[in-house]
Each structure stands twice: as C-alpha cells, then as structure tokens.
Design an enzyme around this catalytic site. Structure first.
Site, mmCIF file in Angstrom:
data_model
loop_
_atom_site.group_PDB
_atom_site.id
_atom_site.type_symbol
_atom_site.label_atom_id
_atom_site.label_comp_id
_atom_site.label_asym_id
_atom_site.label_seq_id
_atom_site.Cartn_x
_atom_site.Cartn_y
_atom_site.Cartn_z
ATOM 1 N N PHE A 99 0.902 -1.180 -0.188
ATOM 2 C CA PHE A 99 -0.044 -0.062 -0.031
ATOM 3 C C PHE A 99 0.872 1.078 -0.001
ATOM 4 C CE2 PHE A 99 -4.430 1.500 0.605
ATOM 5 C CZ PHE A 99 -5.095 0.199 0.212
ATOM 6 N N GLN A 158 -6.862 15.389 2.451
ATOM 7 C CA GLN A 158 -6.253 14.330 1.721
ATOM 8 C C GLN A 158 -7.165 14.241 0.319
ATOM 9 O OE1 GLN A 158 -5.929 9.831 2.486
ATOM 10 N NE2 GLN A 158 -3.724 10.599 2.551
ATOM 11 N N HIS A 184 -7.231 11.674 -2.720
ATOM 12 C CA HIS A 184 -6.630 10.287 -3.114
ATOM 13 C C HIS A 184 -6.394 10.421 -4.432
ATOM 14 C CE1 HIS A 184 -6.510 6.124 -3.918
ATOM 15 N NE2 HIS A 184 -6.975 5.947 -2.458
ATOM 16 N N LEU A 240 -14.002 5.876 -5.585
ATOM 17 C CA LEU A 240 -12.776 5.682 -5.182
ATOM 18 C C LEU A 240 -12.395 4.355 -5.817
ATOM 19 C CD1 LEU A 240 -10.561 6.409 -3.288
ATOM 20 C CD2 LEU A 240 -11.306 4.363 -1.935
ATOM 21 N N GLU A 278 -6.354 2.178 -3.296
ATOM 22 C CA GLU A 278 -4.631 2.275 -3.799
ATOM 23 C C GLU A 278 -4.351 0.566 -3.767
ATOM 24 O OE1 GLU A 278 -2.353 5.566 -1.632
ATOM 25 O OE2 GLU A 278 -2.098 3.557 -0.314
ATOM 26 N N ARG A 285 0.138 9.413 -0.723
ATOM 27 C CA ARG A 285 -1.044 9.970 -1.556
ATOM 28 C C ARG A 285 -1.062 11.305 -1.949
ATOM 29 N NH1 ARG A 285 -5.966 6.947 1.714
ATOM 30 N NH2 ARG A 285 -5.493 4.957 0.762
ATOM 31 N N HIS A 327 -10.743 12.756 -0.251
ATOM 32 C CA HIS A 327 -11.039 11.375 0.678
ATOM 33 C C HIS A 327 -10.975 11.616 1.948
ATOM 34 C CE1 HIS A 327 -10.705 7.296 0.451
ATOM 35 N NE2 HIS A 327 -9.610 7.030 1.410
ATOM 36 N N ARG A 331 -2.210 11.003 5.703
ATOM 37 C CA ARG A 331 -2.321 9.959 6.540
ATOM 38 C C ARG A 331 -2.227 8.763 5.331
ATOM 39 N NH1 ARG A 331 -6.257 6.033 5.483
ATOM 40 N NH2 ARG A 331 -7.741 7.045 4.627
ATOM 41 N N LEU A 367 -8.532 2.602 9.133
ATOM 42 C CA LEU A 367 -9.114 1.555 9.756
ATOM 43 C C LEU A 367 -8.535 1.303 10.952
ATOM 44 C CD1 LEU A 367 -10.366 -0.711 6.831
ATOM 45 C CD2 LEU A 367 -11.660 1.238 7.724
HETATM 46 C C1 LIG Z 1 -14.422 4.838 -0.148
HETATM 47 C C2 LIG Z 1 -13.554 4.731 0.923
HETATM 48 C C3 LIG Z 1 -12.483 3.724 1.073
HETATM 49 C C4 LIG Z 1 -11.696 3.773 2.132
HETATM 50 N N1 LIG Z 1 -10.982 2.972 2.373
HETATM 51 C C5 LIG Z 1 -10.338 2.674 3.043
HETATM 52 C C6 LIG Z 1 -9.229 1.651 3.634
HETATM 53 O O1 LIG Z 1 -9.223 0.714 2.795
HETATM 54 N N2 LIG Z 1 -8.416 1.561 4.612
HETATM 55 C C7 LIG Z 1 -8.395 2.615 5.542
HETATM 56 O O2 LIG Z 1 -7.615 2.526 6.388
HETATM 57 N N3 LIG Z 1 -9.079 3.609 5.195
HETATM 58 C C8 LIG Z 1 -10.013 3.687 4.278
HETATM 59 N N4 LIG Z 1 -10.817 4.732 4.215
HETATM 60 C C9 LIG Z 1 -10.987 5.621 5.320
HETATM 61 C C10 LIG Z 1 -11.746 5.153 6.571
HETATM 62 O O3 LIG Z 1 -12.772 4.489 5.959
HETATM 63 C C11 LIG Z 1 -12.566 6.424 6.992
HETATM 64 O O4 LIG Z 1 -11.775 7.180 7.622
HETATM 65 C C12 LIG Z 1 -13.439 5.494 8.455
HETATM 66 O O5 LIG Z 1 -14.218 4.885 7.861
HETATM 67 C C13 LIG Z 1 -13.856 6.660 9.145
HETATM 68 O O6 LIG Z 1 -14.756 5.896 10.167
HETATM 69 P P1 LIG Z 1 -15.509 6.599 11.454
HETATM 70 O O7 LIG Z 1 -15.709 5.517 12.394
HETATM 71 O O8 LIG Z 1 -14.633 7.780 11.949
HETATM 72 O O9 LIG Z 1 -16.770 7.296 10.793
HETATM 73 P P2 LIG Z 1 -17.786 6.786 9.497
HETATM 74 O O10 LIG Z 1 -17.607 5.419 9.068
HETATM 75 O O11 LIG Z 1 -17.600 7.668 8.373
HETATM 76 O O12 LIG Z 1 -19.267 6.846 10.330
HETATM 77 C C14 LIG Z 1 -19.600 7.982 10.654
HETATM 78 C C15 LIG Z 1 -20.817 7.660 11.809
HETATM 79 O O13 LIG Z 1 -21.400 8.908 12.211
HETATM 80 C C16 LIG Z 1 -22.849 9.246 12.191
HETATM 81 N N5 LIG Z 1 -23.045 10.363 12.199
HETATM 82 C C17 LIG Z 1 -22.579 11.468 11.399
HETATM 83 N N6 LIG Z 1 -23.208 12.634 11.886
HETATM 84 C C18 LIG Z 1 -24.240 12.200 12.749
HETATM 85 C C19 LIG Z 1 -25.194 13.032 13.249
HETATM 86 N N7 LIG Z 1 -25.313 14.331 13.347
HETATM 87 N N8 LIG Z 1 -26.060 12.367 14.103
HETATM 88 C C20 LIG Z 1 -25.941 11.118 14.475
HETATM 89 N N9 LIG Z 1 -24.876 10.134 13.853
HETATM 90 C C21 LIG Z 1 -24.158 10.830 12.969
HETATM 91 C C22 LIG Z 1 -22.961 8.488 10.665
HETATM 92 O O14 LIG Z 1 -24.407 7.893 10.684
HETATM 93 C C23 LIG Z 1 -21.963 7.136 10.673
HETATM 94 O O15 LIG Z 1 -22.514 6.174 11.606
HETATM 95 C C24 LIG Z 1 -11.816 4.628 3.053
HETATM 96 C C25 LIG Z 1 -12.802 5.949 3.031
HETATM 97 C C26 LIG Z 1 -13.343 5.907 1.719
HETATM 98 C C27 LIG Z 1 -14.579 6.996 1.914
#
Ligand SMILES: Cc1cc2nc3c(=O)[nH]c(=O)nc-3n(C[C@H](O)[C@H](O)[C@H](O)COP(=O)(O)OP(=O)(O)OC[C@H]3O[C@@H](n4cnc5c(N)ncnc54)[C@H](O)[C@@H]3O)c2cc1C
Length: 573
Positions: free
Chosen positions: A115, A235, A237, A247, A250, A281, A347, A388, A394
């Site tokens: 990666f 960031q 991507h 997306l 990577e 990135r 991203h 990042r 994750l």
């Molecule tokens: C397409 C894509 C692919 C990715 N691939 C990777 C990868 O392979 N490896 C890696 O390490 N990272 C990856 N990332 C980055 C990583 O997935 C994210 O940074 C991470 O999932 C964010 O997780 P989180 O738990 O912070 O929030 P999220 O998973 O974004 O969840 C946010 C939560 O907050 C809730 N929420 C938001 N606002 C409110 C509100 N006002 N009231 C109530 N609930 C609310 C939503 O409902 C949701 O449940 C990727 C990101 C994307 C977009």
C-alpha cells in the site's frame, strides 16, 4: 422525549462501534447514527488495515511507525504513531478472532499486500503490510463489529440525527437529536458523549465520501467552543473515477496497477523513483495534477489512466472484484482489457476535534473536557500529521476507538449526573421552526454547490494566498446567504430537505476553518501545498494548527509537535 443513558456514542462507523464494545455491558450505553448503522462510511473502505504482521515479508512495527511519521511529513506526534504501530498486530488478530474473514496466504495466515507509503527498511522498497478481505475490507469489519455490539446489549437508535451538543459549565450533559422517521426532537441526557461522526469530504465537489460525510460532530464541537486541529490538511486520493470521485482503492496499485499519462508513460518514475506508484497519496495526487497542468492528461483533459490490464482476470476477480465491478457499472469499462480514467478525489480529513491519544477531547489549555470524547475521522489525535497513509485509518479506528472506550469506562467512576439546562431542546426547535416558517429564500443545494466549487477551485491540491483569500471571501458570503435558506418540504417524516439545510451550516463552518488554517501555514507540507511557499519550513511551521471559534470569527493558534526518535528529514520516495 427525554432519554437517559450513562454513555452516548454518536456514530456507528468502526470508531463508534469499537469504542462501544468496551463500554456496552459494563455501563448503560446507547449508540446514535444518522444513517442506518451498517451504512456508515466505514463500510465502504476497500483496501485494508495496516499492521506489521510480517506474514508475507519481513516487517517491524518500527518501520510502520517511521512510515506513518514520514507519511505525515513530520507533523505526526511520534508517541501517538508509536501506539498505533505497536498495537496494530494485536488489533488485527482481535478482529480475526471476532470472525473477520480476511484473505489468507496459502499456509493459512492473514494475507497482506503493498500500500502507498508503507515500506521496508525505512523507505527502501514497498512492503506488504495491508491486511484485507478482497476490496471490501471495511464492509466485513463493520458487519462483524456491529454484530458484536448488538450481542453486548448496545442500545441502538438508528436514523437519529444529532443536532446539538449540550454543555454546562464546560462539561457535557447530553445532546439533542432529531428522529428522522417521525420528525421528533429528543434530548439525550448522559454522563459521557463520544463523537465518532466521521469525515467531511462533502465540503469539496468531487469526493469519495458518503453523502452523510458532512462533519456534524466536528462542527458542533467547534460551535461549542472546542478547538479543532490541523484543519488545513485535506487528503486528495489519487484515483477517483474521473468525473464521479468514486474511489478506486490504492489496493489497485498495491496489486501492481500503474498510472499512465497521455503518452502511456509511467510518470510516477519521475516523481518517486524508489517506490513509484506507491508513494504517499499527497505525492501521487500532486504528480497527477502536475501532469494534467502541463498538458499530459489524456487527450489534453483533466485525468490520467490507471492501467490494470496486465494483472489478469483471475487476480482482478480474487483481489479487486468490487473495483472491477464499479468500473463496469459506472463507465462500462472492462478493467482487464481497458484503461481506467482517474483523477484525484477528496478522500480524508487529517484535521478534526482536538483529542489526546486516550480519546479525551482537549480544550485550548490541553485539559480534558469532562465527559467528552472523540474517535475516528472526526477526531485529530495528532496521529496522521499532514498526510495519512492508506490503511492507517481503519487501524486508527479500532486502536483508538478501543482506547476511547477504555477511558470512558475509567472516567465513569467519577463522572456524575449533572442537571441539564432548563430547555435543552429549545434552540434546535427554534432553528427548525424558523426554517419551516420562512416562505421563500435561498436553496441550500445551490449554496452547497457554490461552496464545493470554490473550495475545489481555490483550496484543494495547490493553494496560494490569493486563491485562499478568494475562497474565504466566497465562503463568508455564502454563510450570509445560508441564513436565508427556505425549504420545500415542511413534513415530519424522513424530511431530508430539512436536514440538508441544517448540514449546510456545518459544511460552511468547516470550510471556513479549513481555509483560515491553510492561510496561516505559509509553507508546503504533506497534503497542504502552497505554490507561493513551495518548501517545507521546519523552523517556523513544525507545529500543529489549532482553530477556535470566537465572536470575531475563527482564531488560529499553534501547539508543538512531539518528536521522539525520528528527527525530521527531507521527504522523498
Ligand atoms: C471509499 C472509501 C474507502 C476507504 N478505504 C479505506 C481503507 O481501505 N483503509 C483505511 O484505512 N481507510 C479507508 N478509508 C477511510 C476510512 O474508511 C474512514 O476514515 C473511516 O471509515 C471513518 O470511520 P469513522 O468511524 O470515523 O466514521 P464513519 O464510518 O464515516 O461513520 C460516521 C458515523 O457517524 C454518524 N453520524 C454522523 N453525523 C451524525 C449526526 N449528526 N448524528 C448522528 N450520527 C451521525 C453516521 O451515521 C455514521 O454512523 C476509506 C474511505 C472511503 C470514503
């Protein structure tokens, strides 16, 4: 209604769910999510989760720590990067034991792949460090943790949208949420709140993020006077599907994919001679943007090609099947035989709510705010610095989500119940009423698009004083207009028109903090590149940016970076 729980977790992504696993069962814990929990953006993560397991190639946590710091262009706090890299193998084996179906090596170990920015021997060559389940790693981890949460008796409020954080005497006493199905406004009274609300890629026009990534928790904390950190680091991507931003992980380059310009040249050889297409990135996105600016985009246009044709159908089907099908669905392209048009897409947000490595949210004096915690992309733990690395998010979610949960459990021993203010829901109810009563006015969709346009034009991969000032003026003008928004849907059931109007305030507020922070950093570092200050300047800017709301607008200050073992060096790949 009024609900009462010891702990409220806002966000059902991996950060919220992993924290919940520590607390649920031991304390009365509720989880709110504005989208149906398993639709959280974490479920869209494709490529994998990083850990120096050394299953496929020799690897050490020290190398992972170094890569994280170098990836962050030396404004990652090294003590925090050390926690991440050291704890990673435990965190991944824990997921394995919970039942996450990782891909396997022939001898049955967790399979790993290369990666961006993850290297062997302190930058000598790419290393296989990403643990993955094909290209749906987030999906399988999210489903597994959700199931664990339910099993542990977590009380879940699906499609409840937090609209306000309720503070009293500089401590949290609860929050106000809107129930999407009924339009009711509720007060949640509690002793501790964990914000795990994810990122805010929707500030930009083209993004890989979900519709819900509007930064609600980050803005509501900011509005409550809590400092945000490192907001200038956004960031992009390198490989979003051209025109859509969807997306292409990577992992595609980790498995051997190559970026090519209009002459078919593998241009990354010129920008990152050692690890080429697998550089960090920010480096790859700048390279693509430079190729395009210098006229080497495909047919002179604003995209380049990602070439997966040499990988063969078998590998594409086994390791990159979702990506292959996205490309087929969105573009009608067969990745096994045709080149994929790609361009950088917004991203990930390195910046967010200032918190310590224990997950406690910090005030300007670096003191924890009683009862308030943050984890995941909405937080800034000074971990990812200015950029990042792939697969480190994750990992961040499960390592620091768990730590936040542990802190909450510890603190509950002394966090008391405080009486809420007399009318905790009044402000939100007034806001909703005034929106519904306004007969005519601006459309939130138009203002949102205008904000995304100016942020994309003036505050993305390349920035200058002039472009940033332009963005600031436009965002401030749009904020004025946002005060006059009128909505069409006056109903109570699933009124997304209303919620989007409310989210607009968050997006504009965050756009302003990004621009103001970017104006303050007169150097180029990681994802923040200033054409007018193209060099990194450690003498003046080896520090974190803080931004806090005041009556006179956002106030910028700084705090030092923690350096333990890797002194800053020039960053080449
Ligand atoms: C397409 C894509 C692919 C990715 N691939 C990777 C990868 O392979 N490896 C890696 O390490 N990272 C990856 N990332 C980055 C990583 O997935 C994210 O940074 C991470 O999932 C964010 O997780 P989180 O738990 O912070 O929030 P999220 O998973 O974004 O969840 C946010 C939560 O907050 C809730 N929420 C938001 N606002 C409110 C509100 N006002 N009231 C109530 N609930 C609310 C939503 O409902 C949701 O449940 C990727 C990101 C994307 C977009």
């Amino acid at each position: 209604m009024i609900f009462k729980h010891d702990v409220i977790i806002v966000g059902a992504g991996l950060a919220g769910l992993r924290a919940a696993m520590e607390v649920a069962g031991a304390a009365d814990t509720a989880l709110l999510s504005k989208v149906y929990p398993t639709r959280s953006h974490s479920g869209a993560a494709q490529g994998g989760i990083a850990a120096a397991l050394g299953n496929e190639e020799e690897d050490f946590w020290e190398w992972h720590m170094y890569d994280t710091i170098k990836g962050g262009d030396y404004v990652a706090d090294q003590d925090v990067a050390e926690i991440l890299a050291k704890d990673a193998p435990r965190a991944v084996y824990e997921l394995e034991h919970m039942g996450v179906p990782f891909n396997r090596t022939p001898e049955g170990k967790i399979a790993q792949r290369a990666f961006g920015g993850h290297t062997r021997g302190f930058g000598k060559a790419p290393v296989k460090r990403a643990c993955y389940a094909a290209d749906r790693s987030g999906r399988v981890i999210l489903d597994t943790l959700y199931f664990e949460g339910v099993r542990k008796g977590l009380k879940i409020y699906p499609e409840f949208h937090m609209l306000d954080l309720v503070m009293k005497d500089n401590r949290v006493v609860g929050l106000v949420a809107y129930e999407l199905a009924t339009g009711e406004v509720h007060f949640f009274h509690c002793r501790a709140v964990l914000l795990a609300t994810g990122g805010y890629g929707k500030v930009f026009k083209t993004t890989s993020n979900a519709f819900a990534s509007t930064g609600d928790g980050v803005f509501l904390a900011y509005r409550a006077g809590i400092p945000l950190e490192d907001m200038e680091f956004v960031q992009f991507h390198p490989t979003g599907i051209y025109g859509l931003g969807v997306l292409i992980s990577e992992a595609a380059r980790g498995e051997g994919g190559i970026l090519r310009n209009h002459q078919g040249e593998r241009f990354m050889e010129r920008y990152a001679p050692t690890i080429k297409d697998l550089a960090a990135r920010d480096v790859v996105s700048r390279a693509i943007a430079t190729e395009i600016l210098e006229g080497r985009g495909i047919n002179g246009r604003d995209y380049v090609h990602l070439d997966l044709t040499h990988l063969g159908e078998k590998k594409l089907a086994e390791k990159l099947s979702d990506i292959t099908s996205f490309v087929k669905i969105y573009l009608g392209i067969d990745a096994a035989t045709e080149l994929i048009p790609v361009a950088p897409t917004c991203h990930y947000m390195m910046g967010g709510i200032q918190a310590g490595s224990h997950g406690r949210v910090l005030d300007t004096e670096q003191n924890p705010i009683p009862g308030l915690y943050a984890a995941g992309e909405c937080s800034c733990l000074s971990l990812h610095g200015a950029n990042r690395l792939g697969c480190n998010s994750l990992l961040d979610l499960v390592v620091f989500g768990r730590r936040a949960g542990t802190s909450i459990l510890q603190d509950l021993k002394h966090l008391s119940w405080d009486d809420p203010p007399a009318h905790p829901m009044k402000e939100v109810q007034d806001r909703i009423r005034s929106l519904k009563e306004r007969k005519s006015g601006e459309k939130h969709g138009r203002i949102r698009s205008a904000m995304q346009e100016t942020m994309t034009r003036n505050c993305s991969i390349f920035r200058t004083e002039q472009s940033l000032s332009q963005a600031l003026a436009e965002v401030r003008a749009l904020k004025q207009q946002a005060g006059r928004v009128a909505i069409d849907n006056l109903g109570t059931r699933f009124n997304t028109d209303l919620l989007e109007a409310l989210e607009l305030e968050y997006l504009l507020g965050l756009a302003e903090t990004i621009v103001v922070s970017a104006l303050g950093r007169k150097e180029s570092r990681g994802a923040h590149f200033r054409d007018d200050y193209p060099e990194r300047n450690d003498d003046d800017y080896l520090k974190h940016t803080l931004v806090q709301r005041t009556d006179d607008g956002p106030q910028v200050s700084t705090k030092p970076v923690t350096i333990t073992i890797y002194p800053p060096k020039p960053r080449t790949y």
